[in-house]
Design a protein around this motif. Sequence first.
Motif, PDB file in Angstrom:
ATOM      1  N   GLY A   1     109.989  62.632 -34.608  1.00  0.00           N
ATOM      2  CA  GLY A   1     109.459  61.753 -35.882  1.00  0.00           C
ATOM      3  C   GLY A   1     109.977  60.460 -35.331  1.00  0.00           C
ATOM      4  N   LEU A   2     110.843  60.278 -34.380  1.00  0.00           N
ATOM      5  CA  LEU A   2     111.417  58.884 -34.135  1.00  0.00           C
ATOM      6  C   LEU A   2     110.706  58.231 -32.765  1.00  0.00           C
ATOM      7  CD1 LEU A   2     115.261  59.477 -34.751  1.00  0.00           C
ATOM      8  CD2 LEU A   2     113.916  58.065 -36.038  1.00  0.00           C
ATOM      9  N   GLN A   3     109.783  58.881 -32.274  1.00  0.00           N
ATOM     10  CA  GLN A   3     109.241  58.647 -31.101  1.00  0.00           C
ATOM     11  C   GLN A   3     108.644  57.219 -30.989  1.00  0.00           C
ATOM     12  OE1 GLN A   3     109.609  60.516 -28.268  1.00  0.00           O
ATOM     13  NE2 GLN A   3     109.024  58.687 -27.146  1.00  0.00           N
ATOM     14  N   LYS A   4     107.859  56.758 -32.065  1.00  0.00           N
ATOM     15  CA  LYS A   4     107.332  55.475 -32.133  1.00  0.00           C
ATOM     16  C   LYS A   4     108.650  54.443 -31.982  1.00  0.00           C
ATOM     17  CE  LYS A   4     103.674  56.679 -35.104  1.00  0.00           C
ATOM     18  NZ  LYS A   4     102.992  56.471 -36.643  1.00  0.00           N
ATOM     19  N   PHE A   5     109.829  54.554 -32.969  1.00  0.00           N
ATOM     20  CA  PHE A   5     110.811  53.839 -33.010  1.00  0.00           C
ATOM     21  C   PHE A   5     111.192  53.637 -31.444  1.00  0.00           C
ATOM     22  CE2 PHE A   5     115.077  52.421 -34.502  1.00  0.00           C
ATOM     23  CZ  PHE A   5     114.754  51.283 -35.068  1.00  0.00           C
ATOM     24  N   TYR A   6     111.488  54.767 -30.851  1.00  0.00           N
ATOM     25  CA  TYR A   6     111.936  54.888 -29.723  1.00  0.00           C
ATOM     26  C   TYR A   6     111.264  53.850 -28.577  1.00  0.00           C
ATOM     27  CZ  TYR A   6     113.607  57.448 -25.538  1.00  0.00           C
ATOM     28  OH  TYR A   6     114.076  57.791 -24.189  1.00  0.00           O
ATOM     29  N   THR A   7     109.811  54.027 -28.730  1.00  0.00           N
ATOM     30  CA  THR A   7     109.099  53.587 -27.798  1.00  0.00           C
ATOM     31  C   THR A   7     108.955  51.890 -28.075  1.00  0.00           C
ATOM     32  OG1 THR A   7     107.685  55.512 -27.690  1.00  0.00           O
ATOM     33  CG2 THR A   7     106.492  53.399 -27.055  1.00  0.00           C
ATOM     34  N   ARG A   8     109.055  51.568 -29.450  1.00  0.00           N
ATOM     35  CA  ARG A   8     109.186  50.318 -29.862  1.00  0.00           C
ATOM     36  C   ARG A   8     110.121  49.524 -29.236  1.00  0.00           C
ATOM     37  NH1 ARG A   8     105.097  47.630 -29.578  1.00  0.00           N
ATOM     38  NH2 ARG A   8     106.051  46.168 -30.513  1.00  0.00           N
ATOM     39  N   LEU A   9     111.628  50.155 -29.315  1.00  0.00           N
ATOM     40  CA  LEU A   9     112.575  49.639 -29.036  1.00  0.00           C
ATOM     41  C   LEU A   9     112.565  49.042 -27.518  1.00  0.00           C
ATOM     42  CD1 LEU A   9     115.354  51.722 -30.538  1.00  0.00           C
ATOM     43  CD2 LEU A   9     114.851  49.395 -31.050  1.00  0.00           C
ATOM     44  N   ARG A  10     111.757  49.841 -26.663  1.00  0.00           N
ATOM     45  CA  ARG A  10     111.599  49.754 -25.111  1.00  0.00           C
ATOM     46  C   ARG A  10     110.577  48.775 -25.041  1.00  0.00           C
ATOM     47  NH1 ARG A  10     114.366  53.755 -26.602  1.00  0.00           N
ATOM     48  NH2 ARG A  10     115.737  54.759 -25.134  1.00  0.00           N
ATOM     49  N   GLU A  11     109.630  48.769 -25.800  1.00  0.00           N
ATOM     50  CA  GLU A  11     108.495  47.872 -25.438  1.00  0.00           C
ATOM     51  C   GLU A  11     108.700  46.297 -25.998  1.00  0.00           C
ATOM     52  OE1 GLU A  11     104.708  50.929 -26.229  1.00  0.00           O
ATOM     53  OE2 GLU A  11     105.138  49.522 -27.830  1.00  0.00           O
ATOM     54  N   GLU A  12     109.863  46.275 -27.002  1.00  0.00           N
ATOM     55  CA  GLU A  12     110.106  44.944 -27.390  1.00  0.00           C
ATOM     56  C   GLU A  12     111.250  44.406 -26.479  1.00  0.00           C
ATOM     57  OE1 GLU A  12     110.391  44.244 -31.603  1.00  0.00           O
ATOM     58  OE2 GLU A  12     108.811  45.954 -31.986  1.00  0.00           O
ATOM     59  N   ARG A  13     111.768  45.606 -25.625  1.00  0.00           N
ATOM     60  CA  ARG A  13     112.821  45.166 -25.150  1.00  0.00           C
ATOM     61  C   ARG A  13     114.219  44.524 -25.759  1.00  0.00           C
ATOM     62  NH1 ARG A  13     110.441  42.241 -19.727  1.00  0.00           N
ATOM     63  NH2 ARG A  13     108.801  43.955 -19.182  1.00  0.00           N
ATOM     64  N   ILE A  14     114.502  45.200 -26.697  1.00  0.00           N
ATOM     65  CA  ILE A  14     115.582  44.841 -27.763  1.00  0.00           C
ATOM     66  C   ILE A  14     116.685  46.139 -27.647  1.00  0.00           C
ATOM     67  CG2 ILE A  14     114.297  43.337 -28.918  1.00  0.00           C
ATOM     68  CD1 ILE A  14     114.125  45.610 -31.118  1.00  0.00           C
ATOM     69  N   LEU A  15     116.590  46.858 -26.670  1.00  0.00           N
ATOM     70  CA  LEU A  15     117.624  47.874 -26.659  1.00  0.00           C
ATOM     71  C   LEU A  15     118.914  47.595 -26.713  1.00  0.00           C
ATOM     72  CD1 LEU A  15     116.288  50.287 -23.692  1.00  0.00           C
ATOM     73  CD2 LEU A  15     116.274  50.679 -26.144  1.00  0.00           C
TER      74      LEU A  15
END
Length: 134
Positions: free
Chosen positions: A53-67
Amino acid sequence: MDCNINITANIHPTEDPEKVKIAINNLFSPLSLTISETQGIRQITATITQQKGLQKFYTRLREERILGAARRWLRQNVHNSTIEFCLHKQAAFSNRISFCAPDGESPLGPIRVNIECDTPRVFIDWLAPRMTKK
């Protein structure tokens, strides 16, 4: 890793509840999403019980490069076995992650995320791992 995740957002009278749902669904895949009203305040509540259920959030963090920023924000908001943070509702509607303060930074109010798990630091390490320099 077992965690219970509750996501809430108030719906102001000027807001379209469907747009608030879209904002939440842009970043998360909740099991349930309900609208309720208490003392004249309408609120959307979403629940997640599995990591997928967190996969979208997980992916967006990486795509936005804000880890790195996300990791710092999450670690600062650990209280015992709970991680609490807020997201800018309008940014979420645009499919972007923007952490914000609980009050004042998001004109229509934030999306509030509450994550309860036995090992919050392990959860953060999974969601926003420490970045290594190359």
